[in-house]
Design an enzyme around this catalytic site. Structure first.
Site, PDB file in Angstrom:
ATOM      1  N   CYS A   2      15.245 -11.580 -29.239  1.00 15.19           N
ATOM      2  CA  CYS A   2      15.665 -11.918 -27.880  1.00 15.19           C
ATOM      3  C   CYS A   2      15.617 -13.429 -27.694  1.00 15.19           C
ATOM      4  O   CYS A   2      14.993 -14.143 -28.477  1.00 15.19           O
ATOM      5  CB  CYS A   2      14.751 -11.280 -26.832  1.00 15.19           C
ATOM      6  SG  CYS A   2      14.542  -9.499 -27.019  1.00 15.19           S
ATOM      7  N   ARG A  16      17.733 -13.827 -19.874  1.00 12.94           N
ATOM      8  CA  ARG A  16      17.555 -13.606 -21.303  1.00 12.94           C
ATOM      9  C   ARG A  16      18.700 -12.800 -21.886  1.00 12.94           C
ATOM     10  O   ARG A  16      19.445 -12.111 -21.181  1.00 12.94           O
ATOM     11  CB  ARG A  16      16.227 -12.890 -21.525  1.00 12.94           C
ATOM     12  CG  ARG A  16      16.083 -11.534 -20.846  1.00 12.94           C
ATOM     13  CD  ARG A  16      16.288 -10.332 -21.757  1.00 12.94           C
ATOM     14  NE  ARG A  16      15.362 -10.267 -22.844  1.00 12.94           N
ATOM     15  CZ  ARG A  16      14.150  -9.734 -22.775  1.00 12.94           C
ATOM     16  NH1 ARG A  16      13.717  -9.188 -21.634  1.00 12.94           N
ATOM     17  NH2 ARG A  16      13.363  -9.698 -23.846  1.00 12.94           N
ATOM     18  N   ASN A  79      10.088  -9.698 -28.382  1.00 15.66           N
ATOM     19  CA  ASN A  79       9.510  -9.164 -29.609  1.00 15.66           C
ATOM     20  C   ASN A  79       8.776 -10.254 -30.386  1.00 15.66           C
ATOM     21  O   ASN A  79       9.276 -11.376 -30.536  1.00 15.66           O
ATOM     22  CB  ASN A  79      10.627  -8.559 -30.468  1.00 15.66           C
ATOM     23  CG  ASN A  79      10.105  -7.559 -31.460  1.00 15.66           C
ATOM     24  OD1 ASN A  79       9.068  -6.928 -31.239  1.00 15.66           O
ATOM     25  ND2 ASN A  79      10.819  -7.371 -32.552  1.00 15.66           N
TER      26      ASN A  79
END
Length: 332
Positions: A2, A16, A79
């Protein structure tokens, strides 16, 4: 994988790309003030700030990937595999929160970044998944408001908080290494290239953009971090809110994953499943998905924020095309 970005001028915007090889049942969710948040090992929050973001709703509980509260505070989980660490529950004494509870805990109680930092300095994390069959996601978090940004990273020696001067976060390596790597690219520029190689040679640019030769273009977390920082730092913003939102999406597009360009070890396609841009001042959540480039918006303050039930808005993944001179039949 991400990429999270935050800007404070000319409009306070947060958002995002969420890069994943599958859908996690995501939908835009508004949590009103009287929805009761219950936690495994922390007192419940029967009242809290309202928030809006992208979440999977499981057993009437919003599992937020990112959200902003009514005060303009933003928080996103990204992540962080191989580095995130949560102590097992038998090793944690007293109050603690699980990774999926951290966003509602912080956004539910904090009005600004300073309060969020103060709260996070006291938080104990504990490794408890949401329910059997739900993975314990290895995460670190991007937290921001109009005054700046923080990164929170759970490591074996505790939860580390870092000031984020660039306003960008991706995945690995740990944030201090991401930030340090920018030193390797300080010679890049959006301006035309200059001959610093050899003054005696007749060297000249043969195309636009050569001042940024060497800017990473691959999809690795470190490369996306460098490219997102460059794009954000040199972006020219419009003078209207919607032009600023459009520019924000262009920055995210610059580090988005195209289906087929990134494959997982299981040979699945990692794609940017959705991109979002949140107008923090007005509580507007803008988003688009991989299969539908049309920007849509959900307004936090359009709903009854004193309610006690969630408001959910399913995504529309089918591409919208506006036909200006007649509709072309779809081909199979």
């Amino acid at each position: 994988m991400c990429t999270s970005i935050t800007v404070s001028s000319p409009l306070c915007l947060h958002g995002r790309n969420l890069d994943l090889e599958y859908s996690f049942g995501e939908q835009v969710v508004i949590t009103p003030r009287s929805y009761e948040y219950r936690f495994h090992r922390h007192p419940a929050l029967p009242r809290h700030f309202a928030m809006i973001g992208m979440a999977n709703v499981a057993d009437n509980y919003p599992l937020y990937a990112e959200a902003v509260n009514e005060k303009g505070l933003y928080m996103a989980g990204l992540n962080f595999p191989g580095n995130a660490w949560y102590p097992p529950q038998e090793e944690v004494l007293g109050e603690a929160v699980t990774p999926y509870e951290l966003i509602p805990l912080v956004l539910g109680q904090c009005e600004n970044l300073a309060q969020a930092k103060e709260l996070l300095e006291t938080v104990q994390l504990v490794g408890i998944p949401f329910a059997p069959g739900y993975p314990l996601a290895p995460l670190h978090w991007h937290i921001a408001d109009a005054t700046g940004a923080l990164v929170a990273e759970p490591r074996k020696d505790g939860l580390h908080l870092y000031e984020d001067p660039a306003g960008v976060l991706t995945n690995n390596p740990p944030f201090p290494y991401q930030l340090t790597a920018l030193n390797n690219f300080q010679h890049l520029s959006p301006k035309p290239a200059e001959n610093r190689f050899a003054a005696a040679l007749p060297l000249a640019p043969y195309g636009q953009g050569m001042g940024a030769i060497g800017l990473p273009g691959d999809f690795s977390p470190q490369s996306r971090y460098v490219k997102a920082c460059f794009l954000k730092a040199n972006a020219v913003w419009g003078d209207t809110p919607l032009s600023a939102v459009a520019q924000f999406f262009h920055i995210l597009d610059g580090v988005a994953m195209v289906r087929g360009s990134v494959r997982t070890p299981e040979d699945k396609c990692d794609i940017t499943t959705y991109s979002c841009c949140i107008d923090a001042e007005h509580g507007i959540y803008y988003f688009k998905t991989y299969d539908n480039n049309r920007i849509r918006a959900v307004h936090l303050h359009a709903e009854d924020l004193e309610a006690d039930t969630l408001f959910s808005f399913p995504l529309q993944d089918r591409q919208d095309v506006e036909h200006l001179n007649g509709r072309i039949p779809e081909t199979r």
